[in-house]
Enzyme design. Sequence first.
Site, PDB file in Angstrom:
ATOM      1  CE1 TYR A 173       0.708   0.314   4.342  1.00 33.63           C
ATOM      2  CE2 TYR A 173      -1.217  -0.275   4.994  1.00 33.63           C
ATOM      3  CZ  TYR A 173      -0.306   0.171   5.366  1.00 33.63           C
ATOM      4  OH  TYR A 173       0.132   0.090   6.619  1.00 33.63           O
ATOM      5  CD  GLU A 174      -0.845   5.223   1.471  1.00 40.45           C
ATOM      6  OE1 GLU A 174      -0.942   5.985   0.534  1.00 40.45           O
ATOM      7  OE2 GLU A 174      -2.062   4.958   2.213  1.00 40.45           O
ATOM      8  N   GLY A 175       1.540   2.874  -2.762  1.00 46.25           N
ATOM      9  CA  GLY A 175       2.539   2.547  -3.638  1.00 46.25           C
ATOM     10  C   GLY A 175       3.565   1.532  -3.380  1.00 46.25           C
TER      11      GLY A 175
END
Length: 592
Positions: A434-436
Amino acid sequence: MYDPSENDLSFAIKHGLDAEMRALLETRFDLGDDLVDAVLSEAGRVARDVIAPLNQSGDITGSVWNSDFTVTTPAGFKEAHRAMAEGGWCGIEAGEEHGGQGMSKVISTSVAEMWHGANMAFALCSLLSQGQIHALEVFGTPAQKATYLPKLASGAWTGTMNLTEPQAGTDLGALKTSAKPDKDGEYRIKGQKIFITYGEHDMAENIVHLVLARVEGAPEGIKGISLFIVPKILTNEDGSLGARNDVKCVSLEHKLGINASPTAVLQFGEDEGAIGYLVGEENQGLSIMFKMMNHARFGVGVQGLAMANRAFMAAKAYAGERVQGIPLDGKAGDTIDRHPDVMRLLAGMRSEIEAMRGMMIYTAGAIDLADNQLGDTAYWQSRAELMIPILKAWLTERSVALASDGVQVHGGMGFIEETGAAQHYRDARILPIYEGTTAIQANDMMYRKTLRDQGVGVRALLADISASATTAMASDNSDISATGRALAAACETAEDALGTVLAGGLSMRHAGAVSVPYLMMLGTLTGGWMALRSASAAAAQAESAHWDATFLSAKQKLARVFADHSLPEVARYSQIIQSGGAAVENITPEML
């Protein structure tokens, strides 16, 4: 018993930063030793006594979705959030003019490591709220700041980030959530968002959603995305809570880990449309959201360190109590931490954690200097931007590996949920995603921060690492000189790989095929640099009465472990970078 690692954090802040960084931060934030110790001591108490006891029980219970579209968090979560709010922790980074503490990123990051190590599923709520505060402080209107920031800083309200849709994950240009201009500067938001951390819960009186949506008639793709504040409950003119907005949680995701954290599916505008307020200008939403996203990416890297450290502490405690077999050159009744391979695992974990923490504090310091225009602002801005993808990717990927090592130390008991080792592994697994994802961080590093600027930022980083290694090689401390030699050799190897990347012989696809090894090489190398910095600082404090001699010696010995067991990975990554892309390119989907 959870150990918030106060001594290690205190040492990293006081001695891990170089003299220039520390002096500038002290000038801006009054970052003296007394403040550092006071904040870490109280934060450690809250982490240990309030948050950590809820970790395993929260994982077992999970957050529960109710038929009235509300969510019930695990027992104790509301009380823990209240304790954080009453202690002023929810606004630790927020400006004092908005009711926050206005503390240094170095301090708030150290506290965040404690929160996430104690209970990552709980602390995720704070991570997103801090990111929203950061974004609104920069891009919010005066009225928006006055309405939302004091409430977010106090913990009365919490914040979320709404990007992902069922058909639009990483490709935000494909999002379909719409925004229609309405009366008095309001917009009507309609669409569905998924994977929304703490999108619904019962810990605060209101939830403020930052939502990416496309205004009717906006350009296609990412150029037509705008950002909106969409509160769960609308506010009246006097600031009191008013009517419920047209947004509701239609379900919670069932996940591999972080079960206590409610990951919501949110429906905006099932009726007339959820009322939203534009942040910044139309079609500028993605650039604004990146401010919050970069904050979150750094925070997820911190989570990687926190989960690795939690897994290590559990493994260390178990190995110090478990009696099994007779170690080589040992005796009956010895615990398994006397076995050489168990010691290899534990020492390897601990050495990487030391490197991770150094990277966290260093990057936080760079962000502080850049954001507050202290020292050579351009240099620190460039260095902070370079470090964030390295930190996010390397710390999170290694956290999964180290949590797996923690399970291994436990043996069969690590596969049993009751010991907690399995939870650490399950919780850590989301971090490289998550978050890239790691690949997104790697593509950013390869294409934007290496090829686009011809490696200027990376070369500057390698030059700094090489300079530290050269200095260390001349030390009369055998551990530091050996670590310096290993780091210098690894740095030369990395420079060879960088030369290959910049020579122009790699196609764009070839570069993409080796971008993750490239980023992991930089992470490992930078980790070695941080381990050396910590060891050198420990050696310099050898005569200090403040630090225990064993504590200082350990940091020097652990740097040597990193040099001998982790730095050799740089050569492997370099080889893949220079020749591995073509092998991948020779494979087609049909062959699989």
